[in-house]
Design an enzyme around this catalytic site. Sequence first.
Site, PDB file in Angstrom:
ATOM      1  N   HIS A  58     -14.101 -16.580   6.860  1.00 40.41           N
ATOM      2  CA  HIS A  58     -13.360 -16.749   8.116  1.00 40.41           C
ATOM      3  C   HIS A  58     -12.113 -15.869   8.093  1.00 40.41           C
ATOM      4  O   HIS A  58     -11.307 -15.986   7.161  1.00 40.41           O
ATOM      5  CB  HIS A  58     -12.952 -18.207   8.320  1.00 40.41           C
ATOM      6  N   ASP A 100     -16.084 -15.440  10.591  1.00 36.26           N
ATOM      7  CA  ASP A 100     -16.154 -16.276  11.784  1.00 36.26           C
ATOM      8  C   ASP A 100     -14.776 -16.618  12.336  1.00 36.26           C
ATOM      9  O   ASP A 100     -13.774 -16.582  11.626  1.00 36.26           O
ATOM     10  CB  ASP A 100     -16.870 -17.591  11.459  1.00 36.26           C
TER      11      ASP A 100
END
Length: 484
Positions: free
Chosen positions: A450, A308
Amino acid sequence: MRIHPSAPSLLLLGALSFTAACSSGPGGPSGSAGAASAQPGPAPGPSPVRSVDPSKIKGLEIVSDSSENKSCPFATSYPDVPGADAMTAAMKTYVERRLAGFRSDSAICQDGTGGAESGELNISHQFLVASGDVLGVRLSTQDPSSAGSGQSATTYWYDGKAGAYRTAPGLVAYGSRDAFLSALKDRLKGREGVDAASLDDTFSDPASRAAVLDDMAFTADGGLRMAFDRGDVAVPPAGAVTVTLPEETVTPWLSAFGKRAQQQTVTPSRSLDLGATHVPTQPVPTHAAPGDDDTDCKKVRCIALTFDDGPAAPETATLVTYLARYKARATFFTVGQNVAAHPGLVRAAVRAGNEIGNHSWNHPDLTKLARGQVVSQLNRTSAAIEAATGKAPTLFRPPYGAVDHRVRAATRLSPVLWDVDTEDWKYRDADKVARTVIDKVRRNDVVLMHDIHPTSVAAVPQILRTLTARGYHFVTVSHLRATL
């Protein structure tokens, strides 16, 4: 901008457009912002009409941080442009101070009693001008610890000719400030909610004056637009207030830098040169997938790694290289403002066989936005992805995993959550992140990570090496769904 005592707040749309357009109201198709709105989470103050393509800024890095924890929801970003070190430092100081204050709030982050109802901290950025020797950036903030709506905006300026960071009042010549302030007060007096006596007090006090005159930018026709946060110059129910002084009025009052900023906004040049002694070249991977993925997840053990908040330079480039070495594929849930800055990294990820999903424009809690704002957040990001790759996404990951029937009804994209949360935003430890995945993952799991964190990217080789040896295959979310 003034820092107020804690009070309930609305969440920020934060649709900070790199391609600003004429104001059409918050969350509109253009991504522009109005001066005030009754809807929750209006976009930050008004924007100049001229577009800025951040992908043309050489060496640009977007400094991002976020959580996926509903009890401590935050997302921040600001640009780091080669040469503008003092300006970058000022933005960094501001963001870190607001984030530290938010995370230390026991009602939100410390004792676990916070959550979506407590509000999120969201700081996002918009380029106002990046041309010649002038750089202008607006940071827009939604902070639940601030009063009223909790929304505020500040503009940051850099003078490449002088090699100096400028605040917004630096656009006006020192000797002309009395005339400028007089004209500004004349425009404000008579506005609904503005008290003339209180206004005089605000502008006569140097500290108060500096606090409210912190969001100034030029319009496409050379006017100077001042945006005031809610409660700065009018009673809070009146909302935010905007005043624009036309070009013929304001030009005689501008400083030398202000005149150059005005000129570069009205007639931007094709390049930006802030006198940087070194402009890093951001690597773009050239790996190409050999063909379509023929992995049959009914017959073999599959997992889907998802990343992400990117793309980020150089982290995403490094990650794509790691994945290619193991013939692994992953899904990247990208943030629109970062896609706009680094479209080449998004193309490179797709070329290597990975999938691109939508993670909103600037990471707000979508469940706290009006329908039109949800549509704007997702559609603008999908458009940026399609412009970069030639293909629109089919999946989206709601920030913080926050999704409800209203959000689902506002888009045709399919929501994707996760089975394994590495909490890599909290633990910046590559070995801990790797061990979390290796110890917890099961067949057909979706893993949340992430690619904005170097430590998370550094964990990937260990994950790929260990789980490949255990017979796992790494596929995209869409492939996993299609083959089960």
